[in-house]
Design a protein around this motif. Structure first.
Motif, PDB file in Angstrom:
ATOM      1  N   VAL A   1       0.880  -1.156   0.072  1.00 47.10           N
ATOM      2  CA  VAL A   1      -0.015   0.210   0.051  1.00 47.10           C
ATOM      3  C   VAL A   1       0.804   0.983  -0.133  1.00 47.10           C
ATOM      4  O   VAL A   1       0.696   2.290  -0.941  1.00 47.10           O
ATOM      5  CB  VAL A   1      -0.963   0.046   1.258  1.00 47.10           C
ATOM      6  N   PRO A   2       1.933   1.420   0.716  1.00 41.20           N
ATOM      7  CA  PRO A   2       2.937   2.527   0.804  1.00 41.20           C
ATOM      8  C   PRO A   2       3.418   2.695  -0.435  1.00 41.20           C
ATOM      9  O   PRO A   2       3.993   3.809  -0.789  1.00 41.20           O
ATOM     10  CB  PRO A   2       3.867   2.383   2.074  1.00 41.20           C
ATOM     11  N   VAL A   3       3.733   1.661  -1.165  1.00 39.87           N
ATOM     12  CA  VAL A   3       4.773   1.569  -2.544  1.00 39.87           C
ATOM     13  C   VAL A   3       3.670   2.224  -3.266  1.00 39.87           C
ATOM     14  O   VAL A   3       4.118   3.401  -4.238  1.00 39.87           O
ATOM     15  CB  VAL A   3       4.973   0.244  -2.688  1.00 39.87           C
ATOM     16  N   PHE A   4       2.330   1.601  -3.612  1.00 39.14           N
ATOM     17  CA  PHE A   4       1.420   2.293  -4.408  1.00 39.14           C
ATOM     18  C   PHE A   4       1.161   3.583  -4.156  1.00 39.14           C
ATOM     19  O   PHE A   4       1.011   4.514  -5.110  1.00 39.14           O
ATOM     20  CB  PHE A   4       0.326   1.386  -4.697  1.00 39.14           C
ATOM     21  N   GLY A   5       1.160   3.938  -2.711  1.00 43.15           N
ATOM     22  CA  GLY A   5       0.514   5.266  -2.501  1.00 43.15           C
ATOM     23  C   GLY A   5       1.780   6.323  -2.977  1.00 43.15           C
ATOM     24  O   GLY A   5       1.353   7.492  -3.277  1.00 43.15           O
ATOM     25  N   LEU A   6       3.055   5.832  -2.513  1.00 43.44           N
ATOM     26  CA  LEU A   6       4.157   6.877  -3.260  1.00 43.44           C
ATOM     27  C   LEU A   6       4.132   6.820  -4.543  1.00 43.44           C
ATOM     28  O   LEU A   6       4.265   8.194  -4.900  1.00 43.44           O
ATOM     29  CB  LEU A   6       5.551   6.102  -2.596  1.00 43.44           C
ATOM     30  N   LEU A   7       4.019   5.998  -5.386  1.00 39.74           N
ATOM     31  CA  LEU A   7       3.777   6.016  -6.887  1.00 39.74           C
ATOM     32  C   LEU A   7       2.614   6.903  -7.334  1.00 39.74           C
ATOM     33  O   LEU A   7       2.617   7.891  -7.964  1.00 39.74           O
ATOM     34  CB  LEU A   7       3.603   4.764  -7.480  1.00 39.74           C
TER      35      LEU A   7
ATOM     36  N   THR B   1      12.265  10.303  -2.571  1.00 42.68           N
ATOM     37  CA  THR B   1      13.483  10.299  -2.127  1.00 42.68           C
ATOM     38  C   THR B   1      14.360   8.964  -2.381  1.00 42.68           C
ATOM     39  O   THR B   1      13.805   8.031  -2.635  1.00 42.68           O
ATOM     40  CB  THR B   1      13.701  10.697  -0.412  1.00 42.68           C
ATOM     41  N   LYS B   2      15.733   9.006  -2.283  1.00 39.09           N
ATOM     42  CA  LYS B   2      16.247   7.751  -2.773  1.00 39.09           C
ATOM     43  C   LYS B   2      15.936   6.511  -1.639  1.00 39.09           C
ATOM     44  O   LYS B   2      15.882   5.445  -1.932  1.00 39.09           O
ATOM     45  CB  LYS B   2      17.974   8.162  -2.613  1.00 39.09           C
ATOM     46  N   MET B   3      16.028   7.301  -0.337  1.00 33.94           N
ATOM     47  CA  MET B   3      15.700   5.967   0.776  1.00 33.94           C
ATOM     48  C   MET B   3      14.494   5.731   0.465  1.00 33.94           C
ATOM     49  O   MET B   3      13.980   4.257   0.688  1.00 33.94           O
ATOM     50  CB  MET B   3      15.686   6.840   2.016  1.00 33.94           C
ATOM     51  N   GLN B   4      13.290   6.286   0.031  1.00 34.27           N
ATOM     52  CA  GLN B   4      11.900   5.634  -0.344  1.00 34.27           C
ATOM     53  C   GLN B   4      12.079   4.582  -1.469  1.00 34.27           C
ATOM     54  O   GLN B   4      11.328   3.785  -1.337  1.00 34.27           O
ATOM     55  CB  GLN B   4      10.885   6.977  -0.652  1.00 34.27           C
ATOM     56  N   ILE B   5      12.734   5.080  -2.610  1.00 34.96           N
ATOM     57  CA  ILE B   5      12.699   4.060  -3.719  1.00 34.96           C
ATOM     58  C   ILE B   5      13.509   2.734  -3.170  1.00 34.96           C
ATOM     59  O   ILE B   5      12.967   1.535  -3.430  1.00 34.96           O
ATOM     60  CB  ILE B   5      13.666   4.638  -4.806  1.00 34.96           C
ATOM     61  N   ILE B   6      14.565   2.894  -2.486  1.00 30.77           N
ATOM     62  CA  ILE B   6      15.256   1.653  -1.941  1.00 30.77           C
ATOM     63  C   ILE B   6      14.232   0.713  -1.040  1.00 30.77           C
ATOM     64  O   ILE B   6      14.032  -0.327  -1.151  1.00 30.77           O
ATOM     65  CB  ILE B   6      16.625   1.835  -0.994  1.00 30.77           C
ATOM     66  N   SER B   7      13.523   1.580  -0.038  1.00 32.07           N
ATOM     67  CA  SER B   7      12.566   0.916   0.864  1.00 32.07           C
ATOM     68  C   SER B   7      11.372   0.162  -0.077  1.00 32.07           C
ATOM     69  O   SER B   7      11.083  -0.916   0.218  1.00 32.07           O
ATOM     70  CB  SER B   7      11.907   1.895   1.669  1.00 32.07           C
ATOM     71  N   MET B   8      10.840   1.005  -1.129  1.00 33.13           N
ATOM     72  CA  MET B   8      10.024   0.183  -2.153  1.00 33.13           C
ATOM     73  C   MET B   8      10.434  -0.908  -2.945  1.00 33.13           C
ATOM     74  O   MET B   8       9.899  -2.090  -2.848  1.00 33.13           O
ATOM     75  CB  MET B   8       9.582   1.219  -3.207  1.00 33.13           C
ATOM     76  N   LEU B   9      11.466  -0.830  -3.056  1.00 32.30           N
ATOM     77  CA  LEU B   9      12.481  -2.020  -3.832  1.00 32.30           C
ATOM     78  C   LEU B   9      12.307  -3.405  -2.703  1.00 32.30           C
ATOM     79  O   LEU B   9      12.070  -4.406  -3.073  1.00 32.30           O
ATOM     80  CB  LEU B   9      13.658  -1.779  -4.513  1.00 32.30           C
ATOM     81  N   ILE B  10      12.841  -3.098  -1.574  1.00 27.96           N
ATOM     82  CA  ILE B  10      12.923  -4.027  -0.390  1.00 27.96           C
ATOM     83  C   ILE B  10      11.386  -4.729  -0.379  1.00 27.96           C
ATOM     84  O   ILE B  10      11.198  -5.917  -0.062  1.00 27.96           O
ATOM     85  CB  ILE B  10      13.575  -3.392   0.805  1.00 27.96           C
ATOM     86  N   ILE B  11      10.288  -3.904  -0.231  1.00 29.94           N
ATOM     87  CA  ILE B  11       9.300  -4.390   0.235  1.00 29.94           C
ATOM     88  C   ILE B  11       8.743  -5.403  -0.947  1.00 29.94           C
ATOM     89  O   ILE B  11       8.104  -6.185  -0.913  1.00 29.94           O
ATOM     90  CB  ILE B  11       8.144  -3.311   0.243  1.00 29.94           C
TER      91      ILE B  11
END
Length: 197
Positions: A103-109, A120-130
Motif C-alpha cells: 500500500v505505501p509503495v502504491f501510495g508513493l507512486l 527520495t532515494k531512501m523511499q525508492i530503496i524501501s519500495m524495492l525491499i518491500i
C-alpha cells in the motif's frame, strides 16, 4: 527503548485484527460468507458519525464535488475489504496481510504521479525491499517440493493494495482542501449506507 516499544503497538494491533478477521470467517461466518462480515464492518462505521459531527458541526457544508469523491472513497473501501476478506478466506492471515505492505509503495507512486510528491532515494530503496519481500512470500512449496505461485491471493491482494493506495490518495486530496474530520464523516456515512443497501 520507549519509542521502539511504542512503535510496535500499531503492527501488533493490526496483526491482532487480521487474525480476528480470520477467526470470524472460519468459525462464526463460515456458513454466511464474506458478505456478512462486510455488513457488520459497514454498520460499525455509523458509530463514528456522532463523534465526528460533535467535533465539527459544519460537516454538512461540504462542496458537492468533494462529497461525491468521498462517496467514491467509501465504495472503494468496501471493495478493498471485500477483496481482502476473500483472500483471507482462502489463505492464511500471515500470508494475506503481507501484501498490504505494498500500500505505501502504491501510495508513493500515486502521490508522485497525481500530487507531484518527490520520491527520495531512501523511499525508492524501501519500495524495492518491500517488493522483493512480497515477491518471496508469493510462492509456496507444494507436496512435491515444487514452488507454486499463489495466483489468486496475489491477484486479490495486489488489487486491494492498489485500491487502498488510490482511495487514500484521493481522500488526501479532499482532506487537504476541506479537512480530515469532514472527509472522515462522509466516508463513514457512505460505508454505513452501503451496509444498509
Amino acid at each position: 527503548m520507549f519509542w521502539f516499544t511504542l512503535s510496535l503497538i500499531g503492527p501488533f494491533m493490526y496483526a491482532l485484527t487480521n487474525h480476528m478477521d480470520k477467526i470470524l470467517l472460519e468459525k462464526y461466518f463460515k456458513e454466511y460468507g464474506v458478505g456478512t462480515l462486510i455488513l457488520f464492518s459497514s454498520f460499525l462505521s455509523f458509530l463514528a458519525l456522532p463523534f465526528l459531527l460533535y467535533v465539527d458541526p459544519t460537516i454538512l457544508s461540504l462542496d458537492l464535488k468533494n462529497v461525491l469523491i468521498l462517496i467514491l472513497v467509501g465504495i472503494i473501501n468496501i471493495a478493498v475489504l471485500w477483496l481482502y476478506l476473500i483472500a483471507l478466506n482462502d489463505d492464511e492471515a500471515s500470508i494475506t496481510v503481507v501484501f498490504y505492505q505494498l500500500v505505501p509503495v502504491f501510495g508513493l507512486l500515486l502521490g508522485y504521479i497525481f500530487l507531484d510528491e518527490v520520491l527520495t532515494k531512501m523511499q525508492i530503496i524501501s519500495m524495492l525491499i518491500i517488493i522483493i519481500g512480497t515477491s518471496i512470500i508469493s510462492f509456496e512449496i507444494d507436496n512435491e517440493n515444487k514452488f507454486k505461485l499463489k495466483k489468486k491471493t496475489i491477484g486479490l491482494m495486489l488489487t486491494a493494495a492498489l485500491l487502498w493506495a488510490f482511495e487514500s490518495t484521493i481522500f488526501k486530496v479532499v482532506a487537504i482542501e476541506e479537512n480530515v474530520v469532514r472527509s472522515l464523516f462522509w466516508e463513514h456515512l457512505t460505508l454505513g449506507m452501503i451496509g444498509i443497501l
